[in-house]
Design an enzyme around this catalytic site. Sequence first.
Site, short mmCIF file in Angstrom:
data_model
loop_
_atom_site.label_atom_id
_atom_site.label_comp_id
_atom_site.label_asym_id
_atom_site.label_seq_id
_atom_site.Cartn_x
_atom_site.Cartn_y
_atom_site.Cartn_z
N ARG A 38 15.02 -1.68 -16.94
CA ARG A 38 15.22 -0.24 -16.81
C ARG A 38 16.25 0.08 -15.72
O ARG A 38 16.89 1.12 -15.76
CB ARG A 38 13.87 0.45 -16.54
CG ARG A 38 13.18 0.04 -15.29
CD ARG A 38 11.69 0.39 -15.28
NE ARG A 38 10.91 -0.50 -16.14
CZ ARG A 38 9.60 -0.41 -16.33
NH1 ARG A 38 8.90 0.54 -15.73
NH2 ARG A 38 8.97 -1.25 -17.12
N ASP A 59 16.33 -12.32 -23.03
CA ASP A 59 16.26 -10.98 -22.45
C ASP A 59 17.60 -10.23 -22.51
O ASP A 59 17.74 -9.14 -21.96
CB ASP A 59 15.73 -11.07 -21.01
CG ASP A 59 14.87 -9.88 -20.63
OD1 ASP A 59 14.38 -9.19 -21.53
OD2 ASP A 59 14.71 -9.65 -19.42
N ASP A 88 10.39 -7.42 -11.50
CA ASP A 88 10.36 -7.85 -12.90
C ASP A 88 10.56 -6.67 -13.85
O ASP A 88 10.74 -6.85 -15.05
CB ASP A 88 9.02 -8.56 -13.18
CG ASP A 88 9.07 -9.40 -14.46
OD1 ASP A 88 10.17 -9.59 -15.00
OD2 ASP A 88 8.00 -9.84 -14.90
N LYS A 134 7.79 -14.31 -12.48
CA LYS A 134 6.87 -14.45 -13.61
C LYS A 134 6.10 -15.76 -13.46
O LYS A 134 6.66 -16.76 -13.03
CB LYS A 134 7.66 -14.52 -14.92
CG LYS A 134 8.24 -13.20 -15.38
CD LYS A 134 8.95 -13.38 -16.71
CE LYS A 134 9.70 -12.12 -17.10
NZ LYS A 134 8.80 -11.00 -17.44
N GLU A 177 13.17 -5.02 -14.30
CA GLU A 177 14.60 -4.98 -14.01
C GLU A 177 15.42 -4.34 -15.13
O GLU A 177 16.49 -3.80 -14.88
CB GLU A 177 15.12 -6.39 -13.72
CG GLU A 177 15.49 -7.25 -14.95
CD GLU A 177 14.31 -7.54 -15.88
OE1 GLU A 177 13.15 -7.43 -15.44
OE2 GLU A 177 14.54 -7.85 -17.06
N LYS A 224 20.42 -3.88 -23.08
CA LYS A 224 19.92 -4.66 -21.93
C LYS A 224 20.40 -6.09 -22.07
O LYS A 224 20.10 -6.75 -23.05
CB LYS A 224 18.39 -4.61 -21.87
CG LYS A 224 17.78 -5.57 -20.84
CD LYS A 224 16.25 -5.48 -20.78
CE LYS A 224 15.68 -6.57 -19.85
NZ LYS A 224 14.20 -6.52 -19.80
N ASP A 284 15.61 -13.75 -17.28
CA ASP A 284 14.68 -12.93 -16.53
C ASP A 284 13.58 -13.80 -15.95
O ASP A 284 12.60 -14.12 -16.62
CB ASP A 284 14.09 -11.83 -17.41
CG ASP A 284 13.15 -10.91 -16.64
OD1 ASP A 284 13.15 -10.99 -15.39
OD2 ASP A 284 12.44 -10.11 -17.28
N1 BES Z 1 11.89 -8.90 -20.14
C1 BES Z 1 10.60 -8.42 -19.82
C2 BES Z 1 9.84 -7.90 -21.02
C3 BES Z 1 9.51 -8.90 -22.12
C4 BES Z 1 8.25 -9.43 -22.21
C5 BES Z 1 10.44 -9.22 -23.09
C6 BES Z 1 7.94 -10.30 -23.23
C7 BES Z 1 10.13 -10.10 -24.11
C8 BES Z 1 8.87 -10.63 -24.18
C9 BES Z 1 10.72 -7.27 -18.82
O1 BES Z 1 11.80 -7.32 -17.96
C10 BES Z 1 9.50 -7.27 -17.98
O2 BES Z 1 9.30 -8.23 -17.28
N2 BES Z 1 8.71 -6.21 -18.04
C11 BES Z 1 7.52 -6.09 -17.27
C12 BES Z 1 7.48 -4.72 -16.66
C13 BES Z 1 6.38 -4.52 -15.64
C14 BES Z 1 6.62 -5.39 -14.42
C15 BES Z 1 6.31 -3.06 -15.25
C16 BES Z 1 6.36 -6.30 -18.22
O3 BES Z 1 6.41 -5.83 -19.34
O4 BES Z 1 5.40 -6.97 -17.81
ZN ZN Z 2 13.43 -8.37 -18.62
MN MN Z 3 11.40 -8.53 -16.24
#
Ligand code: BES
Ligand code: ZN
Ligand code: MN
Length: 532
Positions: free
Chosen positions: A380, A317, A376, A306, A378, A294, A299
Amino acid sequence: MRRGAAYNPWRPTNYRKRDPTTVTALTLSTSSAAALRADAVVVGVAKGAKSPVVAAGAEAVDKAFGGKLAAVLETLGATGAEGEVTKLPAASGLKAPVVLAVGLGEVPAKGDGYDAETLRRAAGAAARALSGSKKGAFALPIEDPAGAAAVAEGALLGAYTYDKSNGNGRNAKDKDKKNNGPLAEVALVGGKPRDKAYKAAAERATALVAEINRARDLINTPSNLLNPAAFAAEAVAAAKEHGLKTEVLDEKALKKGGYGGILGVGQGSEAPPRLVRIAYTHPKAEKTLALVGKGITYDSGGISLKPAGHNETMKCDMSGAAAVFAAVVTAAKLGLRVNLTGWLALAENMPSGSATRPGDVLSMYGGKTVEVLNTDAEGRLVLADAITRAGEEKPDAIVDVATLTGAMVLALGNRTFGIMTNDEAFRTTLHEIAEEAGEQSWPMPLPDHLRKGIDSPVADLANMGERMGGGLVAGIFLKEFVADGITWGHLDIAGPAFNESGPFGYTPKGGTGAAVRTLVRLAERAADGDLG
Ligand code: BES
Ligand code: ZN
Ligand code: MN
């Protein structure tokens, strides 16, 4: 925002090639710890029953203190606790002016040596304490090549510093003055330079850590200085240097190929996405592994923005892509008898008038459709395209690495990554491999009942499901894109990829290079025909 206006820091043309990562030199030394010219000699001190004890390897140093080094250390307050660092002026008879005693924790049971991770962490803490120095003589308890490897890895990893002058070249002509730079040379006392196994251990550590430190540099580079095109350019340059093949799909090629996931995530940004294929092949390889990373260079969350407090570190990220890149180059440097194909799925996730909206449906590479409920989620989406593409080449296994979910951080904390697979035996193997490599991980399930949560009334899948078990839901989503019959593993490194608190052991603040050692160990096991 108007495009093509004056100075636009996102434009790849404004990107200056980073200075090469400063690599700490590693030497194997035959001289005694007393005779080595260095800024400091590093010795180990452990927690004895009542008072601290000096570890093996430090005999010559202890002798210079009249056999009273442990007593001196105790007087100075040293206990031998893990990570503890005590500096003292050297006794006469030692060439180095300073002795640095590093804590090793409990004395191992009789007959046992210190385990590799203890040595790695101690060497790392010592190297950090010597930041800015020229040479450290490491006289730690090394009993065999594995011990030498551990001390070498720990010291070289701990020596890492991010050079703040790695800017975009506009205002950073001078090297960073505040940052002293890494310890320049690590000399391993008791290193046996004429012994093949010791030499191989040193060469492996040097190659591996140089690439981990490059990954750390990429992760630490701010997002305005490392966009997808810039990351791709780094990969192409490194590939040239090490005889690897690369293919870069730019936004036009991605459109032509139907990579709706990568395009959908990247379309809100001024900096267009890329998919990089970076391949190492060995003529006698029997196994082929595909590694998918990834690579979200920033992000923001996109339209599902966010909140403040959750986006300050999101330059990290792309840590999965950085890990994959590092592992492929390391395999090449080591000449491993395996084929490794790295896929870097690079995009910047930004909100704008051209961004994907929550509710949009994307047509993914390979034809599946996905309803984007949350922009968010993204990671996946870019991974799905890359995993599908990787599967077309029918590798023996696909392993993806991603800072994928906050849920995995809640589940496992900041130092442990989650392992999910479509094959139980492979999950166990990956867990063992990580352990061998010195990385903390834990096997996680992919329960079938979570699958219906990502059903969509308007597409084949939705990119979000039940909130509970969010890390597993993400894994279940990815699994849908793995071609039948291919063994697949998913490493969610959202916790350990980026260290927001203080440095510890060989782990710096900021980008850590998580998963690189596991991927390299995986490649070595595949090369040995030993995937369990
Ligand atoms: N890049 C984030 C996940 C992340 C969180 C990485 C904290 C490092 C530290 C990812 O893209 C994300 O935002 N995931 C969301 C998914 C949700 C919207 C289903 C999450 O985990 O909140
Ligand atoms: Zn992310
Ligand atoms: Mn994200």
